[in-house]
Write a protein that holds these residues in place. Structure first.
Motif, PDB file in Angstrom:
ATOM      1  N   ILE A 194       0.866  -1.185   0.000  1.00 43.79           N
ATOM      2  CA  ILE A 194       0.000   0.000   0.000  1.00 43.79           C
ATOM      3  C   ILE A 194       0.902   1.234   0.000  1.00 43.79           C
ATOM      4  O   ILE A 194       1.824   1.341   0.816  1.00 43.79           O
ATOM      5  CB  ILE A 194      -0.937   0.017   1.231  1.00 43.79           C
ATOM      6  CG1 ILE A 194      -1.838  -1.226   1.235  1.00 43.79           C
ATOM      7  CG2 ILE A 194      -1.786   1.292   1.246  1.00 43.79           C
ATOM      8  CD1 ILE A 194      -2.798  -1.301   2.421  1.00 43.79           C
ATOM      9  N   PHE A 195       0.639   2.146  -0.927  1.00 47.27           N
ATOM     10  CA  PHE A 195       1.421   3.381  -1.033  1.00 47.27           C
ATOM     11  C   PHE A 195       0.507   4.560  -0.729  1.00 47.27           C
ATOM     12  O   PHE A 195      -0.440   4.831  -1.463  1.00 47.27           O
ATOM     13  CB  PHE A 195       2.012   3.510  -2.441  1.00 47.27           C
ATOM     14  CG  PHE A 195       2.764   4.808  -2.685  1.00 47.27           C
ATOM     15  CD1 PHE A 195       3.706   5.279  -1.780  1.00 47.27           C
ATOM     16  CD2 PHE A 195       2.543   5.542  -3.846  1.00 47.27           C
ATOM     17  CE1 PHE A 195       4.403   6.470  -2.015  1.00 47.27           C
ATOM     18  CE2 PHE A 195       3.229   6.730  -4.091  1.00 47.27           C
ATOM     19  CZ  PHE A 195       4.163   7.189  -3.176  1.00 47.27           C
ATOM     20  N   ILE A 196       0.781   5.245   0.382  1.00 49.09           N
ATOM     21  CA  ILE A 196      -0.016   6.406   0.792  1.00 49.09           C
ATOM     22  C   ILE A 196       0.640   7.678   0.266  1.00 49.09           C
ATOM     23  O   ILE A 196       1.806   7.956   0.566  1.00 49.09           O
ATOM     24  CB  ILE A 196      -0.129   6.478   2.335  1.00 49.09           C
ATOM     25  CG1 ILE A 196      -0.720   5.176   2.899  1.00 49.09           C
ATOM     26  CG2 ILE A 196      -0.949   7.689   2.755  1.00 49.09           C
ATOM     27  CD1 ILE A 196      -0.765   5.136   4.428  1.00 49.09           C
ATOM     28  N   ASP A 197      -0.129   8.451  -0.519  1.00 50.16           N
ATOM     29  CA  ASP A 197       0.426   9.692  -1.095  1.00 50.16           C
ATOM     30  C   ASP A 197      -0.728  10.657  -1.397  1.00 50.16           C
ATOM     31  O   ASP A 197      -0.802  11.211  -2.488  1.00 50.16           O
ATOM     32  CB  ASP A 197       1.229   9.360  -2.366  1.00 50.16           C
ATOM     33  CG  ASP A 197       2.061  10.540  -2.862  1.00 50.16           C
ATOM     34  OD1 ASP A 197       2.287  11.473  -2.077  1.00 50.16           O
ATOM     35  OD2 ASP A 197       2.477  10.509  -4.028  1.00 50.16           O
ATOM     36  N   ALA A 198      -1.638  10.843  -0.445  1.00 44.09           N
ATOM     37  CA  ALA A 198      -2.787  11.734  -0.671  1.00 44.09           C
ATOM     38  C   ALA A 198      -2.813  12.834   0.391  1.00 44.09           C
ATOM     39  O   ALA A 198      -1.754  13.293   0.813  1.00 44.09           O
ATOM     40  CB  ALA A 198      -4.080  10.917  -0.685  1.00 44.09           C
ATOM     41  N   ASP A 199      -4.010  13.274   0.796  1.00 43.27           N
ATOM     42  CA  ASP A 199      -4.116  14.371   1.754  1.00 43.27           C
ATOM     43  C   ASP A 199      -3.431  14.023   3.078  1.00 43.27           C
ATOM     44  O   ASP A 199      -3.721  12.995   3.694  1.00 43.27           O
ATOM     45  CB  ASP A 199      -5.583  14.776   1.966  1.00 43.27           C
ATOM     46  CG  ASP A 199      -6.496  13.584   2.189  1.00 43.27           C
ATOM     47  OD1 ASP A 199      -6.207  12.490   1.647  1.00 43.27           O
ATOM     48  OD2 ASP A 199      -7.476  13.715   2.939  1.00 43.27           O
ATOM     49  N   LYS A 200      -2.516  14.905   3.479  1.00 43.94           N
ATOM     50  CA  LYS A 200      -1.611  14.605   4.597  1.00 43.94           C
ATOM     51  C   LYS A 200      -2.355  14.456   5.932  1.00 43.94           C
ATOM     52  O   LYS A 200      -1.962  13.645   6.773  1.00 43.94           O
ATOM     53  CB  LYS A 200      -0.549  15.698   4.726  1.00 43.94           C
ATOM     54  CG  LYS A 200       0.182  16.011   3.415  1.00 43.94           C
ATOM     55  CD  LYS A 200       0.759  14.775   2.763  1.00 43.94           C
ATOM     56  CE  LYS A 200       1.155  15.021   1.327  1.00 43.94           C
ATOM     57  NZ  LYS A 200       1.128  13.801   0.494  1.00 43.94           N
ATOM     58  N   ASP A 201      -3.409  15.236   6.127  1.00 42.23           N
ATOM     59  CA  ASP A 201      -4.111  15.173   7.412  1.00 42.23           C
ATOM     60  C   ASP A 201      -4.720  13.806   7.669  1.00 42.23           C
ATOM     61  O   ASP A 201      -4.954  13.430   8.820  1.00 42.23           O
ATOM     62  CB  ASP A 201      -5.206  16.247   7.482  1.00 42.23           C
ATOM     63  CG  ASP A 201      -4.598  17.630   7.639  1.00 42.23           C
ATOM     64  OD1 ASP A 201      -3.445  17.710   8.130  1.00 42.23           O
ATOM     65  OD2 ASP A 201      -5.249  18.619   7.253  1.00 42.23           O
ATOM     66  N   ALA A 202      -4.993  13.084   6.590  1.00 46.50           N
ATOM     67  CA  ALA A 202      -5.671  11.794   6.741  1.00 46.50           C
ATOM     68  C   ALA A 202      -4.696  10.619   6.822  1.00 46.50           C
ATOM     69  O   ALA A 202      -5.125   9.469   6.914  1.00 46.50           O
ATOM     70  CB  ALA A 202      -6.657  11.589   5.595  1.00 46.50           C
ATOM     71  N   TYR A 203      -3.394  10.882   6.810  1.00 52.16           N
ATOM     72  CA  TYR A 203      -2.425   9.775   6.838  1.00 52.16           C
ATOM     73  C   TYR A 203      -2.683   8.783   7.986  1.00 52.16           C
ATOM     74  O   TYR A 203      -2.661   7.572   7.767  1.00 52.16           O
ATOM     75  CB  TYR A 203      -0.990  10.318   6.919  1.00 52.16           C
ATOM     76  CG  TYR A 203      -0.301  10.538   5.588  1.00 52.16           C
ATOM     77  CD1 TYR A 203      -0.985  11.023   4.477  1.00 52.16           C
ATOM     78  CD2 TYR A 203       1.064  10.255   5.431  1.00 52.16           C
ATOM     79  CE1 TYR A 203      -0.334  11.239   3.267  1.00 52.16           C
ATOM     80  CE2 TYR A 203       1.717  10.457   4.220  1.00 52.16           C
ATOM     81  CZ  TYR A 203       1.024  10.951   3.151  1.00 52.16           C
ATOM     82  OH  TYR A 203       1.680  11.143   1.956  1.00 52.16           O
ATOM     83  N   PRO A 204      -2.915   9.259   9.221  1.00 53.12           N
ATOM     84  CA  PRO A 204      -3.142   8.291  10.310  1.00 53.12           C
ATOM     85  C   PRO A 204      -4.381   7.424  10.054  1.00 53.12           C
ATOM     86  O   PRO A 204      -4.386   6.232  10.372  1.00 53.12           O
ATOM     87  CB  PRO A 204      -3.333   9.181  11.546  1.00 53.12           C
ATOM     88  CG  PRO A 204      -2.638  10.459  11.202  1.00 53.12           C
ATOM     89  CD  PRO A 204      -2.858  10.647   9.732  1.00 53.12           C
ATOM     90  N   LEU A 212       3.906   1.964   2.521  1.00 59.62           N
ATOM     91  CA  LEU A 212       4.802   3.074   2.184  1.00 59.62           C
ATOM     92  C   LEU A 212       4.043   4.383   2.309  1.00 59.62           C
ATOM     93  O   LEU A 212       2.862   4.448   1.972  1.00 59.62           O
ATOM     94  CB  LEU A 212       5.312   2.932   0.743  1.00 59.62           C
ATOM     95  CG  LEU A 212       5.879   1.576   0.332  1.00 59.62           C
ATOM     96  CD1 LEU A 212       6.303   1.603  -1.143  1.00 59.62           C
ATOM     97  CD2 LEU A 212       7.060   1.207   1.209  1.00 59.62           C
ATOM     98  N   ALA A 213       4.718   5.422   2.775  1.00 59.19           N
ATOM     99  CA  ALA A 213       4.063   6.723   2.879  1.00 59.19           C
ATOM    100  C   ALA A 213       5.021   7.822   2.433  1.00 59.19           C
ATOM    101  O   ALA A 213       6.113   7.977   2.998  1.00 59.19           O
ATOM    102  CB  ALA A 213       3.581   6.972   4.308  1.00 59.19           C
TER     103      ALA A 213
END
Ligand code: SAH
Ligand code: MG
Length: 231
Positions: free
Chosen positions: A137-147, A164-165
């Motif tokens: 899974i690669f996280i690369d979207a709106d930063k506030d929603a990372y958690p 991955l983030a």
């Protein structure tokens, strides 16, 4: 000789040597520019890192959160075996349609799906649908929603899978001024009992960025709660 090479010089060396863009990747970036998308895609050398990690774990099912114009998706999808699949989540209809065009132009239509909608909604639906588990899974979207993406994504990831983030290291992170979501994500990646993590610095034109790399381990017996066999 250049006595003071910048991060840009180091990155240029790596990308020219190891991550030269072919016509498809170049056309993808040109198309994004023509369509007025922000230039916040991963760099070529970062794309090559994602490609390598995808191959390293033999990923067959990849989930991306944040498609933009499909640039990082193309780097990762090219690392998939013939029966591999990448699902990329995007909230912006314009971004999604540019990405679909680029993915078609890359000949990856049959392997890549761009799904429109707020990622948190789609992630919740993926729990019920028969689409998990994912290998990466690669996280690369709106930063506030990372958690939140960590919380919703982790149950969708197989044991031994990679989480991955992007954008988890920056001058702002060092100073504690980054998005609270990023700071919280980094703390979670560091302390979560199901994750073993490291933060890989990424060279950028402007300076240094980074990708958090976490592997999902099976639950470890908590030493304090472990009942030792009677001796
Ligand atoms: N991974 C891409 C860059 C992604 S940029 C690449 O490297 O090529 C971040 C993307 O996340 C943007 O396209 C933005 O529209 C999208 N995004 C922002 N909030 C979102 C949300 N809540 N759900 C899904 N996508 C979102
Ligand atoms: Mg990013």
């Amino acid at each position: 000789m250049n006595p003071n090479p910048t991060t840009h010089d180091y990155d240029a060396y790596i990308s020219q040597l190891l991550a030269p863009e072919d016509d498809v990747l170049q056309a993808t970036r040109e198309e994004m520019q023509r369509a007025g998308l922000p230039q916040i895609n991963v760099s070529a050398s970062q794309g090559q890192t994602l490609h390598l990690l995808t191959r390293l774990i033999g990923a067959k099912r990849v989930l991306e959160i944040g498609t933009l114009g499909g640039y990082s998706a193309i780097w990762m999808a090219r690392a998939l075996p013939a029966d591999g699949h990448l699902l990329s989540l995007e909230v912006d209809a314009h971004h999604a349609s540019v990405a679909r065009r680029n993915i078609e132009n890359a000949g990856l239509n049959h392997q890549v799906e761009v799904r429109l909608g707020a990622a948190s909604d789609t992630l919740r639906r993926l729990h019920d649908a028969n689409e998990a588990p994912f290998d990466l899974i690669f996280i690369d979207a709106d930063k506030d929603a990372y958690p939140q993406y960590l919380e919703l994504g982790l149950p969708l990831l197989r044991d031994g899978g990679l989480l991955l983030a992007d954008n988890t290291l920056s001058p702002e992170v060092l100073e504690g001024r980054a998005s609270p979501g990023i700071l919280r994500y980094n703390a979670l990646a560091a302390s979560h009992p199901l994750l073993v993590s490291t933060l890989i610095p990424v060279l950028r034109g402007r300076g240094v960025g980074g990708v958090m790399i976490s592997i999902k381990q099976s639950p470890q017996p908590d030493a304090a709660n472990t009942i030792l066999p009677a001796t």
